[in-house]
Write a protein that holds these residues in place. Sequence first.
Motif, short mmCIF file in Angstrom:
data_model
loop_
_atom_site.label_atom_id
_atom_site.label_comp_id
_atom_site.label_asym_id
_atom_site.label_seq_id
_atom_site.Cartn_x
_atom_site.Cartn_y
_atom_site.Cartn_z
N VAL A 77 0.83 -1.21 0.00
CA VAL A 77 0.00 0.00 0.00
C VAL A 77 0.87 1.25 0.00
CG1 VAL A 77 -1.66 1.33 1.37
CG2 VAL A 77 -1.96 -1.14 1.10
N GLY A 78 1.91 1.26 0.85
CA GLY A 78 2.80 2.41 0.89
C GLY A 78 3.51 2.65 -0.43
N SER A 79 3.88 1.57 -1.14
CA SER A 79 4.56 1.70 -2.43
C SER A 79 3.62 2.28 -3.48
CB SER A 79 5.08 0.33 -2.90
OG SER A 79 6.02 -0.19 -1.99
N LEU A 80 2.37 1.78 -3.52
CA LEU A 80 1.40 2.31 -4.48
C LEU A 80 1.13 3.79 -4.24
CD1 LEU A 80 -1.16 -0.63 -4.71
CD2 LEU A 80 0.22 0.27 -6.58
N LEU A 81 0.93 4.15 -2.98
CA LEU A 81 0.66 5.56 -2.66
C LEU A 81 1.86 6.43 -3.00
CD1 LEU A 81 -1.18 5.13 0.78
CD2 LEU A 81 -2.20 5.76 -1.43
N SER A 82 3.08 5.94 -2.73
CA SER A 82 4.28 6.72 -3.05
C SER A 82 4.39 6.95 -4.55
CB SER A 82 5.53 6.00 -2.54
OG SER A 82 5.53 5.89 -1.13
N ALA A 83 4.08 5.94 -5.35
CA ALA A 83 4.16 6.08 -6.80
C ALA A 83 3.14 7.08 -7.33
CB ALA A 83 3.94 4.72 -7.47
#
Length: 473
Positions: A77-83
Amino acid sequence: MAITLIVGALGVVFDTTIISVALNDLSKDLDAPLSTIQWISTGYMLAVFITIPLAGWVQSRLGGRRLWVVALGGFLVGSLLSALAWNATSLIAFRLVQGLAGGIMLPLMYTLLMQAAKGRNIGKVMAIITVPTALGPILGPVLGGLTLSLANWRWLFFINIPFCLVGMWLAWRNLPDDRPTPGQPRVSLDTVGLLLLCPGSAVLLYGLSQVDGSTGFASAQVLIPLLAGLALVGGFTAWALTRVTVPLVDVRMFRHRSVASSSTLLFLGGISLFGSMMLLPLYFQQVRGATPLGAGLLLIPQGVGALVARGLAGKYMDRVGPRAVALVAFAFVAVSTVPFAFVTADTSEILLMAALLVRGIALGAAMIAPMGAAFLGLEHEEIPDASMITRVTQQFGGAVGVAVLLVVLQRNISDAHTPDALASGFDHAFWWSVALTAAAVPLCLLLPSLPESTVPGDTRTQHSSKNMGSTTK
């Protein structure tokens, strides 16, 4: 089981260093100064330090498999939001989500495999499980530079998605279901310890991240958080030593020589690893004029050496013990760093890459030996605390190494305007790296050798086995 854990951990480990080559691109695309963009990395590390001490307690409540899947999901989730971040502030906030999940996963990875190994073949186990942590600081910048040459910075986070999805599927399929049985007594959360240790660790790391070359450690922005962090960590230590029930992290683990000596060496090893990973790319870029991708590619020999070391160090650690392996490895790390203390703007790249290959082999072995030695002679329930302690000391060593070497470097290149003058400044910083690594060599003698039960032909072990057999009869 090891493959399952490594696949899930690769995204977390690479994400620690992959951003280092993208700071300039992020500053331009997000229209923010580098002082703000730097918090994309600093904030991530602060979040990691907040959750590392919680890993053991949460594992006791959820079980290792469920916690691993939940943490991987949080990192996804954190990776998707960061992207998908729209400005610097949102990207920093989403990186905190990644860090909170990553802080749980890194010590949990060691705990699960060491508990499954039950003290057998520790050298081989460490050779396998330390593959991602060795590759992260070395191949992260290469992967980042390659990604930026083919796409924009958002793909630095999109590439985490397959690691997370495949890692979650493998974990649910391969990891044992170790959920606590219903009605089993639950370990209570050490709330006071949580309020002391987690912010104390984060504040200490924040203070180290504020060190610059002009004032060093003497500025208020460094001293105040350092002193506050030391006070909080000291308060936690006093609290943990007097607590009757289990504290958040059992600092009494330092009564084990294996944990105390290994933690000291991992602290110094963190200085050598992370300090050099700050110096080497800067040298190749500032003195040799290399691009971010070029600097990352020049570091590949060190990564190859670290991979080669995995099998060799694990094999000899099981055969002759961690003490001998660590002694030779730290000595070679110091010796192979010496050529960089004589670098000039014209030093042969072939010579430097050969030195990096040797350094990678030695550094890989130097990290495996104390990490494996830390678990010798421990009970099953003591392994999570040992995992957290060794992980934290290594990371703090890295933060201290970067801070100290950055001060030395900046003070020696502040007035340098030519490649040769810059190279002279790097010479001083590399000499400091050599000295800090050499300090670890005599401390290797404090490591335990092989436990008695693993020594071939140990008559006491055989006698014990015979007694056990006759008792069973």
